[in-house]
Design a protein around this motif. Structure first.
Motif, PDB file in Angstrom:
ATOM      1  N   ARG A 103     -14.316  10.362  10.775  1.00 23.09           N
ATOM      2  CA  ARG A 103     -15.737  10.732  10.818  1.00 23.09           C
ATOM      3  C   ARG A 103     -16.271  10.557  12.242  1.00 23.09           C
ATOM      4  NH1 ARG A 103     -18.736   9.643   5.422  1.00 23.09           N
ATOM      5  NH2 ARG A 103     -20.392   9.038   6.855  1.00 23.09           N
ATOM      6  N   ALA A 104     -15.863   9.478  12.888  1.00 30.02           N
ATOM      7  CA  ALA A 104     -16.306   9.247  14.268  1.00 30.02           C
ATOM      8  C   ALA A 104     -15.724  10.304  15.202  1.00 30.02           C
ATOM      9  CB  ALA A 104     -15.891   7.842  14.715  1.00 30.02           C
ATOM     10  N   THR A 157     -17.435  13.633  14.810  1.00 28.82           N
ATOM     11  CA  THR A 157     -18.801  13.589  15.355  1.00 28.82           C
ATOM     12  C   THR A 157     -18.758  13.687  16.889  1.00 28.82           C
ATOM     13  OG1 THR A 157     -19.421  12.286  13.422  1.00 28.82           O
ATOM     14  CG2 THR A 157     -21.003  12.330  15.217  1.00 28.82           C
ATOM     15  N   THR A 171     -18.994  12.330   3.544  1.00 27.47           N
ATOM     16  CA  THR A 171     -18.441  13.056   4.692  1.00 27.47           C
ATOM     17  C   THR A 171     -18.958  14.487   4.709  1.00 27.47           C
ATOM     18  OG1 THR A 171     -16.502  11.638   4.575  1.00 27.47           O
ATOM     19  CG2 THR A 171     -16.284  13.663   5.853  1.00 27.47           C
ATOM     20  N   LEU A 220     -22.268  14.482   6.284  1.00 30.00           N
ATOM     21  CA  LEU A 220     -22.128  14.278   7.729  1.00 30.00           C
ATOM     22  C   LEU A 220     -21.769  15.594   8.428  1.00 30.00           C
ATOM     23  CD1 LEU A 220     -21.897  12.291  10.192  1.00 30.00           C
ATOM     24  CD2 LEU A 220     -19.467  12.096   9.613  1.00 30.00           C
ATOM     25  N   TYR A 221     -20.785  16.318   7.888  1.00 36.32           N
ATOM     26  CA  TYR A 221     -20.377  17.587   8.506  1.00 36.32           C
ATOM     27  C   TYR A 221     -21.546  18.573   8.530  1.00 36.32           C
ATOM     28  CZ  TYR A 221     -15.327  16.993   9.264  1.00 36.32           C
ATOM     29  OH  TYR A 221     -14.098  16.613   9.744  1.00 36.32           O
ATOM     30  N   SER A 261     -22.131   8.516  12.441  1.00 37.23           N
ATOM     31  CA  SER A 261     -20.993   8.751  11.554  1.00 37.23           C
ATOM     32  C   SER A 261     -20.881   7.672  10.474  1.00 37.23           C
ATOM     33  CB  SER A 261     -19.688   8.856  12.356  1.00 37.23           C
ATOM     34  OG  SER A 261     -19.393   7.643  13.002  1.00 37.23           O
ATOM     35  N   GLU A 262     -21.600   6.543  10.659  1.00 38.86           N
ATOM     36  CA  GLU A 262     -21.675   5.497   9.616  1.00 38.86           C
ATOM     37  C   GLU A 262     -23.084   4.931   9.647  1.00 38.86           C
ATOM     38  OE1 GLU A 262     -19.138   4.726   7.603  1.00 38.86           O
ATOM     39  OE2 GLU A 262     -17.650   5.910   8.721  1.00 38.86           O
ATOM     40  N   THR A 275     -17.397   4.166  15.329  1.00 33.50           N
ATOM     41  CA  THR A 275     -18.622   4.860  14.928  1.00 33.50           C
ATOM     42  C   THR A 275     -19.126   5.695  16.104  1.00 33.50           C
ATOM     43  OG1 THR A 275     -19.148   2.935  13.563  1.00 33.50           O
ATOM     44  CG2 THR A 275     -20.919   4.523  13.892  1.00 33.50           C
TER      45      THR A 275
END
Ligand code: GLC
Ligand code: CA
Length: 555
Positions: free
Chosen positions: A379-380, A383, A475, A478-479, A536-537, A548
């Motif tokens: 995720r990081a 991002t 996730t 987030l995307y 990302s978190e 992150t």
């Protein structure tokens, strides 16, 4: 954190005035057999793609690239093409393709198809003709047939090895051998033959006439082989697709560039900005940039970026190098973290030096990734990637945070790598498992019958799109958020300025009005003042935790 989801309602995939769409596009890779199965046979198809185009529009991508759906015996999941101008019945019909293309365009999504010019299937009409014809015939001259060595030609013409393991030559009944850099069912074309060159111009035009926006070109560094086919064994630490800094007689030969200059002229005959993207595995961005000089291809996958580990110094370096080397030849930098050939980055980024990505991972691989660590880093990493100027590629399922499926039972594996190495290399099945759409449906909504050509793990119920749709910490959310801000702040068309003073284990840069800070270390990092756009978190807003990434704007 509020989500700017409404911006996904704007038309997407529009070219910026004066700039071709592919310079800034986010391109989503669809692996058709694992995306969505409409007819219930357990293999994804074109109608399945059409049915989910609105989901892709909502995600906020500009284009899709489809892995091969052409007529094929599927010995290498469609990268063994028997007819380049027809759809395999497994995936549907040409009419299904036209329908999918028209609807994608109506959604503002461009469509790139996969072109496989290095080799065909052994079931291709030309190869069948070649087998029936005599040594030295015109039919054989379309492929790389050679006499063997040894007193009776019983030894292969040279010592080359297949990328999938084992020898790169197979002998036919009359005693000649043919070259296959991949599986024995994938004979290499002879690109010195004008008939081969003309045939691929025809294939390009066939799909351009149907309205495709471009081609992802398979093994784009492999078509031309050094004259005389000299012996070569890759260095022990070399990647089998060419990721070593050495001269290999079948990778990156000078003559290959003439082919793409020719194709560039074919694409230029068409309206719109049609694009060629090279799958060329080369060790450095400078070498990769040779494929995207002004009269050649338009994009090349940035594999040096994909293969960089979770290390701030190395990432800074490959990003800087990319933003120098690609623009230096007039091309956009591209970015990619996952595709159908590598360990998914939600697992790969948690691998250890003991087991770097290599040839897939399985239950017996050393240094098993910890899933939570992998997902957090993925995720990081995404991002960071989606804040970089240029064009980015996503691979289906990464927006759900899917990990590599490591424990596939041996009898379900299908990658030729697994068979050609007697199970020594696990290969790529673990990143190709059909993706989950609905947590509580058969095959997680992949197929109405519940069938799935590779088994899906039980944990995937929670990763299904339906389970993430309304969860701001997911996730998928987030995307969508990052893609919407990337568009709103025009980051694809921006420029990067490094920021210093955060410590060695931090990546910090500005792109336009967005400041990006990523903490790849273990200690929390104090953030500069600014309004938090996305993280990302979840965190306290002031101290950026390990693994992150945040995007900030000035107050
Ligand atoms: C490319 C494809 C891969 C395939 C190989 C042979 O690397 O991405 O999936 O097996 O070429 O066509
Ligand atoms: Ca199907």
């Amino acid at each position: 954190m509020t989500s700017p989801l409404t911006s996904t309602l704007e038309p997407i995939g529009e070219s910026r005035p004066g700039a071709e769409w592919w310079r800034t596009a986010v391109i989503y890779q669809i692996y058709p057999r694992s995306f969505a199965d409409a007819n219930g046979d357990g293999i994804g198809d074109l109608s399945g793609i059409t049915a989910h185009l609105d989901d892709l529009a909502a995600l906020g991508v500009d284009a899709v690239w489809l892995s091969p759906f052409y007529r094929s015996p599927q010995k290498d999941a469609g990268y063994d093409v028997a007819d380049y101008c027809d759809v395999d019945p497994l995936f549907g019909t040409l009419a299904d393709f036209d329908d999918m293309l028209a609807r994608a365009h109506a959604h503002g999504i461009r469509v790139i198809v996969d072109l496989v010019p290095n080799h065909s299937s052994d079931q291709h009409g030309w190869f069948q003709e070649a087998l029936a014809a005599a040594p030295g015939s015109a039919a054989r001259a379309r492929y790389m047939f050679r006499d063997g060595q040894g007193t009776d030609g019983e030894l292969p013409p040279n010592n080359w090895e297949s990328v999938f393991g084992g020898p790169a030559w197979t002998r036919v009944p009359d005693g000649q051998w043919y070259l296959h850099l991949f599986d024995s069912t994938q004979p290499d074309f002879d690109w010195a033959n004008p008939e081969v060159q003309e045939e691929f111009r025809r294939i390009l035009r066939f799909w351009l006439d149907r309205g495709v926006d471009g081609f992802r070109v398979d093994v784009a560094h492999g078509l031309v082989k050094t004259d005389g086919l000299p012996d070569h064994l890759p260095a022990v630490d070399a990647d089998s697709m060419g990721g070593a800094d050495e001269d290999v007689p079948y990778w990156g030969q000078e003559g290959v560039h003439e082919i793409y200059r020719d194709w560039n002229r074919v694409l230029a005959e068409y309206d719109g900005d049609r694009a060629l993207c090279a799958e060329a595995w080369l060790p450095t961005v400078d070498r990769t940039a040779l494929w995207v000089r002004p009269d050649e291809m338009h994009q090349a996958f940035n594999f040096p970026y994909l293969t960089t580990g979770w290390d701030a110094a190395e990432l800074r370096e490959v990003i800087s190098e990319s933003l120098r080397a690609f623009p230096a030849v007039g091309a956009p930098a591209t970015w990619v973290l996952s595709n159908h050939d590598v360990v998914r980055h939600a697992s790969r980024l948690a691998l250890t030096a003991e087991n770097p990505q290599g040839h897939g991972i399985g239950p017996d691989s050393p240094g098993q990734p910890i899933p939570e660590v992998g997902l957090r880093r993925a995720r990081a990493a995404t991002t960071v990637m989606l804040a970089l100027p240029g064009s980015a590629y996503l691979y289906q399922g990464e927006e759900l945070g899917l990990p590599e499926v490591i424990d596939l039972p041996a009898d379900t594996r299908q990658d030729p790598t697994w068979f050609r190495t007697d199970g020594e290399r696990y290969g790529r099945d673990g990143c190709r498992v059909p993706i989950p759409w609905v947590g509580d449906a058969p095959a997680y909504g992949f197929s109405p019958s519940g069938a799935s050509w590779l088994p899906q793990p039980a944990e995937w119920a929670e990763l299904a799109r339906s389970a993430q749709e309304d969860d701001p910490e997911s996730t998928l959310w987030l995307y969508r958020t990052v893609l919407a801000y990337r568009r709103a702040h025009e980051l694809g068309a921006g420029a990067l300025e490094w920021l210093t003073g955060f410590g060695d284990e931090v990546i910090a840069f500005r792109n336009g009005d967005v400041t990006v800070v990523a903490n790849l270390g273990t200690a929390p990092v104090t953030l500069p003042a600014g309004t938090l756009l996305v993280a990302s978190e979840d965190f306290d807003g002031a101290h950026l935790p390990a693994d992150t990434t945040v995007w900030l704007t000035a107050d």
